[in-house]
Structure formats: C-alpha cells, structure tokens
Scaffold this motif. Structure first.
Motif, PDB file in Angstrom:
ATOM      1  N   LYS A 239      12.986 -31.705  -1.107  1.00  0.00           N
ATOM      2  CA  LYS A 239      13.338 -32.444   0.652  1.00  0.00           C
ATOM      3  C   LYS A 239      14.876 -32.873  -0.386  1.00  0.00           C
ATOM      4  O   LYS A 239      15.397 -32.974   0.249  1.00  0.00           O
ATOM      5  CB  LYS A 239      12.597 -32.994   1.166  1.00  0.00           C
ATOM      6  CG  LYS A 239      12.937 -33.527   2.402  1.00  0.00           C
ATOM      7  CD  LYS A 239      12.126 -34.656   2.980  1.00  0.00           C
ATOM      8  CE  LYS A 239      12.778 -35.341   3.959  1.00  0.00           C
ATOM      9  NZ  LYS A 239      11.747 -36.184   4.618  1.00  0.00           N
ATOM     10  N   LEU A 240      15.073 -33.898  -1.771  1.00  0.00           N
ATOM     11  CA  LEU A 240      15.229 -34.059  -1.676  1.00  0.00           C
ATOM     12  C   LEU A 240      16.630 -33.377  -2.335  1.00  0.00           C
ATOM     13  O   LEU A 240      17.446 -33.563  -2.034  1.00  0.00           O
ATOM     14  CB  LEU A 240      15.331 -35.118  -3.450  1.00  0.00           C
ATOM     15  CG  LEU A 240      14.498 -35.948  -3.094  1.00  0.00           C
ATOM     16  CD1 LEU A 240      13.922 -36.822  -4.583  1.00  0.00           C
ATOM     17  CD2 LEU A 240      14.453 -36.983  -2.035  1.00  0.00           C
ATOM     18  N   GLN A 241      15.983 -32.836  -2.849  1.00  0.00           N
ATOM     19  CA  GLN A 241      17.654 -31.307  -3.686  1.00  0.00           C
ATOM     20  C   GLN A 241      17.922 -30.999  -1.532  1.00  0.00           C
ATOM     21  O   GLN A 241      19.317 -30.791  -1.908  1.00  0.00           O
ATOM     22  CB  GLN A 241      17.333 -30.142  -3.973  1.00  0.00           C
ATOM     23  CG  GLN A 241      17.023 -30.716  -5.473  1.00  0.00           C
ATOM     24  CD  GLN A 241      16.065 -29.459  -6.211  1.00  0.00           C
ATOM     25  OE1 GLN A 241      16.971 -28.337  -5.339  1.00  0.00           O
ATOM     26  NE2 GLN A 241      16.435 -29.310  -7.387  1.00  0.00           N
ATOM     27  N   ARG A 242      17.816 -31.068  -1.008  1.00  0.00           N
ATOM     28  CA  ARG A 242      18.049 -29.940   0.522  1.00  0.00           C
ATOM     29  C   ARG A 242      18.620 -30.874   0.486  1.00  0.00           C
ATOM     30  O   ARG A 242      20.242 -30.789   0.987  1.00  0.00           O
ATOM     31  CB  ARG A 242      17.062 -29.452   0.799  1.00  0.00           C
ATOM     32  CG  ARG A 242      16.780 -28.384   0.266  1.00  0.00           C
ATOM     33  CD  ARG A 242      15.497 -27.633   1.899  1.00  0.00           C
ATOM     34  NE  ARG A 242      14.436 -28.437   2.184  1.00  0.00           N
ATOM     35  CZ  ARG A 242      13.463 -28.680   1.808  1.00  0.00           C
ATOM     36  NH1 ARG A 242      12.697 -28.365   0.613  1.00  0.00           N
ATOM     37  NH2 ARG A 242      12.326 -29.333   2.572  1.00  0.00           N
ATOM     38  N   THR A 269      15.719 -30.228 -18.520  1.00  0.00           N
ATOM     39  CA  THR A 269      14.859 -31.321 -18.041  1.00  0.00           C
ATOM     40  C   THR A 269      14.027 -32.198 -18.791  1.00  0.00           C
ATOM     41  O   THR A 269      13.913 -32.838 -18.821  1.00  0.00           O
ATOM     42  CB  THR A 269      13.477 -29.885 -17.249  1.00  0.00           C
ATOM     43  OG1 THR A 269      14.031 -29.465 -16.179  1.00  0.00           O
ATOM     44  CG2 THR A 269      12.412 -31.101 -16.945  1.00  0.00           C
ATOM     45  N   TYR A 270      13.978 -31.001 -20.149  1.00  0.00           N
ATOM     46  CA  TYR A 270      13.192 -32.251 -20.992  1.00  0.00           C
ATOM     47  C   TYR A 270      14.433 -33.128 -21.565  1.00  0.00           C
ATOM     48  O   TYR A 270      13.671 -33.905 -21.964  1.00  0.00           O
ATOM     49  CB  TYR A 270      12.987 -31.858 -22.149  1.00  0.00           C
ATOM     50  CG  TYR A 270      12.521 -32.265 -23.513  1.00  0.00           C
ATOM     51  CD1 TYR A 270      10.845 -32.557 -23.299  1.00  0.00           C
ATOM     52  CD2 TYR A 270      13.543 -32.111 -24.825  1.00  0.00           C
ATOM     53  CE1 TYR A 270      10.387 -33.051 -24.564  1.00  0.00           C
ATOM     54  CE2 TYR A 270      12.376 -32.912 -25.406  1.00  0.00           C
ATOM     55  CZ  TYR A 270      11.328 -33.573 -25.482  1.00  0.00           C
ATOM     56  OH  TYR A 270      10.867 -33.695 -26.372  1.00  0.00           O
ATOM     57  N   ALA A 303      16.764 -37.168 -12.499  1.00  0.00           N
ATOM     58  CA  ALA A 303      16.627 -36.755 -13.163  1.00  0.00           C
ATOM     59  C   ALA A 303      15.105 -35.628 -12.454  1.00  0.00           C
ATOM     60  O   ALA A 303      15.026 -34.743 -12.147  1.00  0.00           O
ATOM     61  CB  ALA A 303      15.633 -37.365 -14.007  1.00  0.00           C
ATOM     62  N   ARG A 304      15.052 -36.915 -11.573  1.00  0.00           N
ATOM     63  CA  ARG A 304      14.412 -36.927 -10.343  1.00  0.00           C
ATOM     64  C   ARG A 304      14.942 -35.610  -8.980  1.00  0.00           C
ATOM     65  O   ARG A 304      14.016 -34.487  -9.008  1.00  0.00           O
ATOM     66  CB  ARG A 304      13.758 -37.720  -9.430  1.00  0.00           C
ATOM     67  CG  ARG A 304      12.368 -38.145  -8.696  1.00  0.00           C
ATOM     68  CD  ARG A 304      12.395 -39.378  -7.696  1.00  0.00           C
ATOM     69  NE  ARG A 304      11.549 -39.295  -6.379  1.00  0.00           N
ATOM     70  CZ  ARG A 304      11.496 -39.630  -5.390  1.00  0.00           C
ATOM     71  NH1 ARG A 304      11.842 -40.766  -5.565  1.00  0.00           N
ATOM     72  NH2 ARG A 304      10.756 -39.737  -4.522  1.00  0.00           N
ATOM     73  N   LEU A 305      15.819 -35.749  -9.060  1.00  0.00           N
ATOM     74  CA  LEU A 305      16.944 -34.967  -7.892  1.00  0.00           C
ATOM     75  C   LEU A 305      16.499 -34.207  -8.831  1.00  0.00           C
ATOM     76  O   LEU A 305      16.089 -33.031  -7.629  1.00  0.00           O
ATOM     77  CB  LEU A 305      17.610 -35.882  -7.811  1.00  0.00           C
ATOM     78  CG  LEU A 305      18.665 -34.305  -6.930  1.00  0.00           C
ATOM     79  CD1 LEU A 305      18.166 -34.483  -5.486  1.00  0.00           C
ATOM     80  CD2 LEU A 305      20.524 -34.650  -7.465  1.00  0.00           C
ATOM     81  N   MET A 306      17.260 -33.467  -9.881  1.00  0.00           N
ATOM     82  CA  MET A 306      17.170 -31.869 -10.101  1.00  0.00           C
ATOM     83  C   MET A 306      15.441 -31.440 -10.699  1.00  0.00           C
ATOM     84  O   MET A 306      15.184 -30.111 -10.516  1.00  0.00           O
ATOM     85  CB  MET A 306      17.456 -32.227 -12.009  1.00  0.00           C
ATOM     86  CG  MET A 306      18.550 -32.827 -11.420  1.00  0.00           C
ATOM     87  SD  MET A 306      20.166 -31.644 -10.236  1.00  0.00           S
ATOM     88  CE  MET A 306      20.525 -30.245 -11.548  1.00  0.00           C
ATOM     89  N   VAL A 337       8.415 -27.282 -12.517  1.00  0.00           N
ATOM     90  CA  VAL A 337       8.888 -27.133 -13.250  1.00  0.00           C
ATOM     91  C   VAL A 337       7.615 -27.119 -14.626  1.00  0.00           C
ATOM     92  O   VAL A 337       6.688 -28.227 -14.107  1.00  0.00           O
ATOM     93  CB  VAL A 337       9.868 -28.914 -13.595  1.00  0.00           C
ATOM     94  CG1 VAL A 337       9.318 -29.307 -15.720  1.00  0.00           C
ATOM     95  CG2 VAL A 337      10.696 -28.287 -12.925  1.00  0.00           C
ATOM     96  N   LYS A 338       7.373 -26.519 -16.174  1.00  0.00           N
ATOM     97  CA  LYS A 338       6.091 -27.028 -16.749  1.00  0.00           C
ATOM     98  C   LYS A 338       5.909 -28.781 -17.403  1.00  0.00           C
ATOM     99  O   LYS A 338       7.266 -28.767 -17.809  1.00  0.00           O
ATOM    100  CB  LYS A 338       6.399 -25.865 -17.507  1.00  0.00           C
ATOM    101  CG  LYS A 338       4.991 -25.340 -18.481  1.00  0.00           C
ATOM    102  CD  LYS A 338       5.196 -24.364 -18.879  1.00  0.00           C
ATOM    103  CE  LYS A 338       3.249 -24.016 -19.334  1.00  0.00           C
ATOM    104  NZ  LYS A 338       3.304 -22.571 -19.999  1.00  0.00           N
ATOM    105  N   GLY A 339       4.919 -28.987 -17.156  1.00  0.00           N
ATOM    106  CA  GLY A 339       4.544 -30.235 -17.703  1.00  0.00           C
ATOM    107  C   GLY A 339       5.130 -30.664 -16.220  1.00  0.00           C
ATOM    108  O   GLY A 339       5.163 -32.408 -16.714  1.00  0.00           O
TER     109      GLY A 339
END
Length: 791
Positions: A239-242, A269-270, A303-306, A337-339
């Motif tokens: 939802k955030l990305q959209r 991401t890392y 970072a949360r958005l991506m 996302v793994k992890g």
C-alpha cells in the motif's frame, strides 16, 4: 522498528473488528511471529548448551520473509477445512502460530531441533502440533496439495464427503521450489484432471541458498501456470508503494522498481535508507518530482517504503486472499524481502546466516520485550492490546479447526481366494485377486483405489479397471468400444470410477499414493490405495516414495515386472537394487512372493496392516515369469511366510546345508534341491518371502537387550536353528545378493550368495540366468564350493 498504534477494538469478543482493526491486529501478530521464530532459532544456536559443538541451524531470514503471508493466511483467510503445506524453512513460524493458539509449548520450542522438540521442518509424525503435510524435500510438499485436492474430489464424487465441506489445499512455497521439476509434472497432471480448490502461494524473495533469482524468469511463471488453467495473482507492491506511485515523481519510481535487477534490489535493501536515496537520486533524480518525492522521506521511512512489497503488506494480502473466493486453482506470487525486518534483510548470505547477540537484543528492545520475557506470547505489549490480540486469535477460523479424523477400519474378508492355475506368474496372480475383489460386493472392494503411471495394462490392473472404471469428474466414453473395435480394455470414465490414470511421471504416482493414503486422517474416509509401477522405476520416484512413508501414508505398492527375469527388455528395465530399497525404506514393509497363494496371503495381510495403528505401507516385488505352482497340504506355512521365511523342504536332523531362495528363481532353487538331495542328506530349501521383515525382526531382537524389550529369538534365528552350526547356505534371488547374504551372520553359517550385482542385458531366460549365475547349475556349483571349503 516502530510499533503500530494500539487498535481501538471493542473488548466484546462477539464484536467483529473493522477492516482497519483487522489489518492492525494481524500486523501485530506478524511481528509476534517474526520475533518468536527468530528467538527460537537464536536460543537453539546461541543460548542452549551444545554438547557436540555443531551448529544447530535454522533459517531466520527465510522465516521473516514469510511471516506476513502466514499471519494473513492463518488468522484471516484460512478456514477450518483448509489444509496447508508450509515451506520447510518457515517451520518455526508455523510453531509460533500454534504457540499463540495454545497448541504448542514453550518447552518444545526451547528444544527446537533437539530430541523431542520442534522439528527442523514441519512433520506429521514427529511434531506435536497439527501438521497437514510434512515438508522438507522441497517441491514435494507443494505438489502433494494438488493430489490431495484430487482425493477430495474423488470422495465427493463417491458420496463420502459433502461438497460444502470441501477445503482448499494450500502450499506455501519458497520461490526456489519453482526450480523443482516435479512441480511442472504435477502442474500438467492437474490440468488433465481439472484441478480445483488449490492455492500455491510463492514467497518470492528472489534469493535462494547460493544466489539471487534470474531476472529473466519474471512473467515466465505466469505464462506456464496460465497455460495450465491457473489464475495468477501477483502482489508486487504494498500500500505504501502504491500510494507513493500516485504522487509527482511516482511513475518514475515505479518504473525504476520494475526494472531494478533482483541482486541490486537485495544489496540496496541490506545497505538501507541512505543507499536507497543515493541510488534513486543518481538514477532518476533529474526526472520531474522524483527528488521531492524521495526527499519527503527520512532514511528509515525511505527504507520502509522501498521494501513495502506486496508480500509484506497485510492489507494487500488480505485483499488478495479475499478475491480468490472460488474453486479455481491459483498461483499467488507475493514479492518479499528475505530477512524482512531483520538486520540480515537482503544480504546474499542470509539463508544460513543468523543474527548475533547484539542484533537480537536490539530487535528485542525495538519490540519493548524485557530480558527474560522473550517467550511471552504478548511480551512488550500493554494489557489491553494483549487481551485484544488473544481474543482475536481465539476467534479466528483456524482456532475452530478440528483434530484429524480417526476413520474406522474397513472390514476385510477372512481370506482372499487364491487364483487357480497350475502355472502362474505373481503379477498375474495379483491382477486376478484384484479382479475377484472388483466383482464382489465386499466393503473392501468399494474402498480400493488403483493408480499407475501409464502402465495400467502391463501391470495387470486392466481387469480391475474394466470392472470398476476410470475416475473422472466428467463422463468419459470409451470411443473404441462405441465404434465396436475389439479391445481387452473397456475403460469408461465416470464419477464412480475407482482407477486414477496418471501420466508417466513416477513422482506424481508416488505423491498420488501418498495423498490417497492420508484420506482417513484428512477427510475421515479410509481408502485402500493400490499402485503399480515397473519395478526399476521405483528409483525414479524414490524421493516421493520416501516422502509418503515419512508422513505415515498407507498404500500398497506393486513393483512389477522386476529383475533380469524381464529378459527381453534389457538392462534399462531390469531392476537390481529394489530388494535393498524395500529393506532400507522406513515405513514400508516389503515382500517378494514366488507363488500365487503367497501373493493372495500377502495382499490380505497388507490390507489389514495398512489400517493398523502401528502399520505401514507395503511393497510387493512381482514378476511376469510363469512358473509351476507348489501343492500345499495345509496352511501351517502361512504365518512363517508373513514373518519372512518358511521351509518349503524341511531340513532333517542337523542338516549341513540349505538353499535359500527368493521370488522368481524358485524353479532353479527347486531343481537344484532335487539334484542335490541324495548327495546332501537333510538338505533344506528355504523360501524367503521377505528379506525386509526377517532383517527388521533380527535387528530388533539384537537391540532388545538395550531397550528393555523381551529378548526371545527372532524368526530367522528360529528357522535357521534347524541347521547344524557349521552348515552352509547358498542364497539366490533375482536382485542384489546383499538382500540375502546377511543370513550367514544370524547363526554363523557359511554363505555363498548368488544374485545380480551388475546391470542386466537382453536375452532369453536360460542365457541370462546362466550368464548372471542364477540357474540351477550355479546353485549346485556354489553348494559344492561351500562343502569343499568345509573340507
């Protein structure tokens, strides 16, 4: 890690939460699952004493990529009648779910991967929580859900289950499982059978153990599944990305995400928010609105958005599950996302990586959990929220799931009739026994379900199918019969049919048997599955056979024809090591009968054993060789035959020698005995019907002194006690000689083992038996050698 606000849900348990409240509550549950699964693995590897110095293992990153999917599924979408195969590496998440449901204990979670504790991967037979399907060998747990759905349709069509009680068979799978070939074999078979009520949910984190997923696979999975009639739902953006995509610069951001290579996305991401910012500004910062859009987020927010992908957005997941409210098979690809939510997120080594002590302590602090309270279900939450979450869990549909069924046993005939005929093969005898049952009104006959991987005719199932028909949800006429073209096969497909015809893929065959063999527990109706396959091709489906046995599924496996006795087919179709497979496979009792009355006896025993609490599946290794049948004067031999061996010719006195044979080489063993009996007084002839049962019994007796069980002699010790201590044994079978050569170790007898220990070839039986030393002359020579050695 920021906590969401406490929902203002009414405390009345009868009141249903709003959609927004549901999203917030499941988001809280997702955090619980991520924490508990991470802590379980950390405790086992870092805090618990390790006496052997070995890494315990576990997969924190693989769990974290799945927690949102599993929270949304289990606490919203899953119905009591649905069944789930959980991807192996997300096993700790499943146990955390049942911990919240008060169906798992802290003690077992503390012993994760220890004796008596939570198993590494979900196990029907080893774990104490409800597990619908064992998983572990990747890909198999996915495919079995399709065959379980087929079993459900079979029961509905046969009036054993109401349509309205049908459930969805759901697989939660890692994206690397899409590399498994059995997935696509199953997909094709499902299309043939008009598969329905099946979901496969892909945790599409694009990272496997060794590498990131190839970018070119995007849309290929969609094409393959859509071609086979599946609906494909892809959840790429949360939802955030959209919402960000609707703002100025959002379209450029969306396009960038769409084209970002998987490996680069994982690395960014890392690295986190600052790295995202630098890269986005460098790549698309000059495009209209992008700089302002990116600048409106601080590093943590960016970072949360991506990483707000569809598989981590609870609202997106709930909407997707709700939209799949029909029977159409569905592949849901959830980008993850793994992890996710862990310091390991995105790192290419995170598959086996684990958080160190400072990292897990930081995560604990972010969640407000006090040291010492790590196992608390609602640790770090206020009393009101904890009460609301407990109430929500208690009233979720999955909390109403009933225990597995205890289906009653199917009444069996006192004896199965022995097929008539002075000369018969064991394969033909098997077919006649089944045909006689098919013509009867015995309760057993109605619960038999046969299947074969495109070898129905050549394994003597044809007569059964003529009598009972093919199973099809839609009527299928026999065109040849309608055209009045003569044929021995009169196969009409209909809803009452009792044979499930499969394509030539042995993995599918064994998975179908496994699903059929779990019908009692899964659906409350016991079936008696019987499957036939060419004996050498058991090896082609061995992983799936092992998988079915590991789940304690119950079926009768017929491996036929077998050995070099299948003379004209050559080495590629001549099995050598299947007797050893039968001996070594847990959860499978194996027999190799020589005569028709043995076949009928063992089939009757198998149908009872498959239904026993301490029973198992059963394997009969048969042959197309027609041999002269023996004349019986009583039934005294039968108990010994089921135990694994009986004297076809009893040794007299303290005999100095015996011939022990198994299966198709009976005529050669009998001929050798006839030739030698005058020269070797008291010579015995031992019919070995099950090297497997003999060896298991002998091994159990040897172990009895250590496990406190009674220490009476094993069956083979009793049988061989009829021979003198210095006697010689010639053992012979059309298979690996190792299956019988161990008999010498029971009482210290000298052994000359005959059998096949190399690939076969084409030829007729006299040539092949002579070449591979299975003929009567070879037996006589081996006996002479033993006697000469004795001096």
């Amino acid at each position: 890690m920021a906590l969401i606000n406490t929902p203002t849900r009414a405390t009345d348990s009868a009141a249903s939460p709003s959609r927004a409240e549901t999203v917030e509550l499941i988001t809280q549950l997702e955090q619980r699952l991520r924490w508990l699964s991470s802590w379980m693995i950390h405790n086992a590897n870092t805090l618990r004493d390790k006496r052997d110095g070995l890494k315990v293992g576990g997969h924190q990153a693989s769990c974290a990529s799945m927690t949102a999917i599993m929270a949304a599924l289990y606490f919203h979408a899953l119905r009591p009648q649905d069944k789930v195969a959980v991807k192996p590496h997300a096993g700790p998440v499943l146990h955390a779910i049942h911990y919240l449901l008060d169906e798992q204990t802290r003690e077992k979670m503390e012993r994760f991967r220890g004796l008596g504790g939570v198993q590494s991967y979900p196990s029907r037979t080893k774990d104490s929580i409800p597990v619908d399907f064992s998983t572990g060998s990747v890909g198999l747990g996915v495919a079995i859900t399709a065959f379980s759905s087929l079993v459900q349709d079979y029961l509905i069509a046969h009036g054993q289950m109401a349509e309205e009680n049908s459930g969805r068979m759901i697989a939660l799978m890692g994206d690397a499982e899409l590399d498994e070939g059995n997935i696509y074999e199953c997909l094709i078979e499902g299309y043939k059978h008009d598969l329905r009520n099946c979901w496969w949910v892909v945790d599409y984190n694009r990272q496997s153990l060794d590498a990131t997923t190839a970018d070119r696979m995007f849309r290929r999975f969609d094409d393959i599944f859509e071609t086979c009639g599946w609906r494909v739902v892809t959840l790429k953006h949360g939802k955030l990305q959209r919402e960000a995509f609707t703002r100025p610069g959002g379209k450029a951001l969306e396009d960038w995400i769409e084209t970002c290579p998987n490996a680069e996305f994982a690395a960014l991401t890392y690295l986190g928010g600052a790295a995202w910012r630098e890269r986005l500004i460098r790549d698309i910062g000059t495009k209209r609105g992008v700089a302002d859009l990116v600048g409106s987020f601080d590093d943590d927010e960016l970072a949360r958005l991506m990483t707000n992908l569809g598989g981590h957005c609870i609202e997106t997941l709930l909407d997707a599950f709700d939209s799949m409210d029909d029977e159409r098979p569905t592949l849901l690809i959830a980008y993850t996302v793994k992890g996710y939510g862990l310091p390991l997120a995105g790192h290419k080594d995170n598959h086996s990586g684990m958080m160190n002590t400072s990292q897990i302590e930081s995560l604990r602090g972010d969640l407000g959990i006090s040291p010492g309270d790590e196992w608390g279900k609602w640790a770090g939450l206020g009393d009101n929220l904890a009460h609301t979450l407990q109430d929500f869990v208690d009233h979720s549909p999955i909390a109403r799931k009933q225990a597995e069924h205890a289906a009653p046993a199917i009444p069996l005939p006192d004896r199965l009739p022995v097929p008539e005929g002075a000369e018969q093969s064991t394969q033909a005898a098997f077919g006649k026994v089944l045909h006689d049952l098919a013509k009867s009104d015995a309760p057993l006959a109605d619960r038999l379900v046969t299947t074969a991987p495109d070898v129905t005719q050549t394994t003597n199932l044809g007569a059964f199918v003529n009598q009972r028909g093919l199973f099809r949800r839609q009527e299928l006429a026999d065109i040849f019969q309608q055209a009045k073209i003569p044929s021995a096969q009169k196969w009409i497909g209909h809803r009452a049919g009792q044979h499930i015809e499969l394509g030539i893929a042995e993995n599918n065959f064994f998975l179908a048997l496994a699903a059929l063999g779990l019908s009692a527990q899964h659906f409350g109706t016991r079936l008696i599955p019987v499957g036939t396959v060419y004996d050498p091709f058991i090896a082609r489906g061995l992983d799936a056979l092992n998988y079915g046995c590991y789940q304690d599924s119950r079926f009768l496996l017929i491996g036929t024809p077998s050995g070099i006795t299948l003379a004209g087919e050559g080495g590629a179709h001549q099995s050598v090591n299947t007797p050893l497979i039968g001996m070594g496979q847990p959860g499978l009792e194996s027999f190799e009968p020589a005569f028709a009355d043995e076949v009928a006896l063992m089939m009757g025993w198998a149908f009872a054993h498959m239904q026993a609490d301490a029973g198992s599946s059963v394997y009969l290794r048969l042959t197309t060789r027609v041999i002269e049948q023996v004349t019986r004067t009583d039934t005294a031999w039968e108990d010994d035959a089921i135990a694994g061996a009986y004297w076809l010719r009893e040794p007299s006195g303290q005999a100095d020698a015996a011939i022990a044979f198994c299966g198709a080489v009976a005529p050669e063993a009998i001929a050798a005995w006839e030739a030698l009996r005058d020269d070797i007084p008291g010579l015995g002839l031992l019919a070995v019907t099950s090297p497997d049962r003999l060896h298991r019994d002998w091994s159990a007796q040897r172990a009895a002194r250590w496990n406190g069980k009674p220490q009476g002699p094993s069956h083979i010790e009793t049988v061989l006690g009829a021979l003198s201590p210095g006697a010689g044994l010639v053992t012979v079978l059309d298979g690996s000689p190792s299956a019988l050569s161990w008999l010498g170790g029971v009482r210290g007898h000298r052994v000359s083992p005959l059998g096949t220990d190399r690939f076969g070839q084409t030829g007729d039986l006299p040539d092949l038996y002579r070449t591979y030393r299975l003929d009567s002359e070879a037996i006589i020579d081996a006996m002479a050698d033993l006697l000469l050695q004795r001096g």
